[in-house]
Scaffold this active site. Structure first.
Site, PDB file in Angstrom:
ATOM      1  CG  ASP A   1       1.111  -6.229   1.096  1.00  0.00           C
ATOM      2  OD1 ASP A   1       0.317  -5.718   0.292  1.00  0.00           O
ATOM      3  OD2 ASP A   1       1.806  -5.560   1.886  1.00  0.00           O
TER       4      ASP A   1
ATOM      5  CG  HIS B   1      -1.039  -0.177   7.525  1.00  0.00           C
ATOM      6  ND1 HIS B   1      -0.216  -1.231   7.861  1.00  0.00           N
ATOM      7  CD2 HIS B   1      -0.820   0.074   6.208  1.00  0.00           C
ATOM      8  CE1 HIS B   1       0.463  -1.623   6.792  1.00  0.00           C
ATOM      9  NE2 HIS B   1       0.124  -0.850   5.775  1.00  0.00           N
TER      10      HIS B   1
ATOM     11  N   GLY C   1       0.818  -1.201   0.000  1.00  0.00           N
ATOM     12  CA  GLY C   1       0.000   0.000   0.000  1.00  0.00           C
ATOM     13  C   GLY C   1       0.852   1.251   0.000  1.00  0.00           C
ATOM     14  CB  SER C   2       0.432   4.541  -1.570  1.00  0.00           C
ATOM     15  OG  SER C   2       0.661   3.996  -2.854  1.00  0.00           O
ATOM     16  N   GLY C   3       1.493   5.359   1.110  1.00  0.00           N
ATOM     17  CA  GLY C   3       1.439   6.026   2.401  1.00  0.00           C
ATOM     18  C   GLY C   3       2.651   5.759   3.263  1.00  0.00           C
ATOM     19  CG  HIS C   4       3.750   2.427   4.100  1.00  0.00           C
ATOM     20  ND1 HIS C   4       3.191   2.722   5.324  1.00  0.00           N
ATOM     21  CD2 HIS C   4       2.946   1.475   3.550  1.00  0.00           C
ATOM     22  CE1 HIS C   4       2.123   1.970   5.510  1.00  0.00           C
ATOM     23  NE2 HIS C   4       1.949   1.212   4.442  1.00  0.00           N
TER      24      HIS C   4
ATOM     25  CE  LYS D   1       4.832  -2.725   4.123  1.00  0.00           C
ATOM     26  NZ  LYS D   1       4.779  -2.549   2.653  1.00  0.00           N
TER      27      LYS D   1
END
Length: 383
Positions: A123, A242, A66-69, A118
């Protein structure tokens, strides 16, 4: 809502035009600022521009989630690290179709490909399904079974389920240790390692890296706001990237009390003690900004973490401090310890991989010079 309507919430403000386009637009900005990168906008796959050449020279690697990292993972695409990265929506795994598209693009028939993920359910399912689909496609086309391996990073020791064991359970989450996996495995691939050798490096780093996070508050999500809020007199130990709950909410403490306690938690955790029952060793220490910690504070945290690690018998032979894997703009830090081998040859090999240059925007290469002392007499002032 019009395209120029700002997205705000009572809990957070963001630079957003349309939340649905945020990830794709952000990747476009990354590629515009880094001429060695290219972008498949439809599948949100970032890859090295000379990919066709890279595939003929070495094992290729890609990571994703996911994005945001950010800068993880697209910020670590470049020679010496990742060949590509595939991005999902904010805090959401990319689909198996996206992952399959990335694998088709980067796969090296001659050298093979390593997939790094991860340990999150989405995932594991989506990347695993894509790898199996890719293998089935090749076999159905009459080709040999592809040389593809996948590793799962689970460095979190903040939330450890005692019911998880080697035979089952969700397991530990993947955190900033993933970046160390990408760095060392990517260096091994760039130096000509076989798929088996590259995977062996990744496996070692996964088994011997341990991470704990601490947040002063949760992170606001663009278009959604704050999922939860800590009180002004609360911090949380073990909060996930998250915004997942940690294992302890407590009152704020001075940094010289809090940071050593995080190091103690790592060293005293069951996963750490299982792999390293002794009380001494050499480590790589990573101090990671979770997104909204000032550089001034991060420097303090790094100094305390180095001293605390050393005082507990573990010598930090390399120290990385910066923004590697975030939870959007989460105010907090994570600390990772990678315990190096006692065998001198293996120890030197892994350090050489850590020191090898990586040409990507998210990794700052350390500069090494001989300590020749001060030769500038003018620094002494007038006589």
């Amino acid at each position: 809502m019009t395209a120029d309507t700002p997205i705000t919430s009572t809990a957070g403000k963001h630079f957003v035009s349309n939340p649905k386009d945020l990830v794709r637009s952000s990747l476009g900005g990354l590629v515009a600022a880094n001429p060695h990168l290219a972008l498949d906008e439809k599948e949100k796959v970032t890859y090295v521009k000379d990919l066709a050449l890279v595939r003929t020279k070495q094992v290729t690697l890609f990571c994703g989630g996911g994005s945001g990292h950010e800068p993880a993972h697209a910020g670590f695409v470049g020679h010496g690290m990742l060949t590509a990265a595939v991005s999902g929506h904010v805090f959401a795994s990319p689909s198996s179709s996206q992952v399959l598209s990335c694998l088709r693009r980067v796969y090296s028939e001659e050298h093979g490909t390593l997939v790094v993920i991860k340990n999150y359910t989405g995932d594991v399912l989506n990347f695993g399904r894509a790898v199996e689909r890719f293998k089935s496609e090749s076999v159905n086309q009459g080709k040999p079974l592809p040389k593809v391996a996948m590793v799962v990073v689970d460095d979190d020791v903040g939330v450890v389920n005692p019911n998880d064991d080697d035979e089952g359970g969700v397991g530990r989450r993947g955190l900033a240790g993933t970046v160390l996996v990408n760095k060392l495995a990517g260096a091994r691939a760039a130096s000509g390692g076989s798929l088996g050798q590259v995977k062996a490096v990744a496996d070692y780093v996964i088994t011997n890296t341990f991470t704990i996070g601490c947040a002063l508050n949760a992170a606001s999500v663009p278009g959604q706001g704050m999922p939860r809020v800590l009180n002004d007199d609360e911090i949380e130990i073990g909060m996930g990237i998250h915004n997942e709950p940690g294992f302890e909410t407590k009152k704020p403490q001075p940094a010289d009390v809090l940071i050593p306690s995080l190091v103690d938690h790592i060293i005293g955790s069951t996963p750490f003690r299982k792999e390293h029952p002794g009380h001494a060793g050499r480590v790589i220490l990573m101090v990671n900004n979770l997104g909204a910690t000032s550089n001034l504070e991060l420097g303090l945290v790094t100094k305390i973490a180095v001293d605390a690690t050393r005082e507990r018998g573990y010598e930090p032979v390399r120290v990385y401090s910066g923004t590697y894997m975030t939870g959007l703009a989460m105010p907090g830090v994570s600390i990772s310890l990678l315990v190096l081998p006692e065998d001198e040859a293996l120890h030197s090999e892994l350090l050489a991989l850590a020191d090898q240059s990586a040409q990507c925007p998210g990794w700052v290469n350390q500069a090494w010079v001989k300590d020749a002392g001060c030769t500038d007499e003018s620094s002494l002032g007038p006589t």
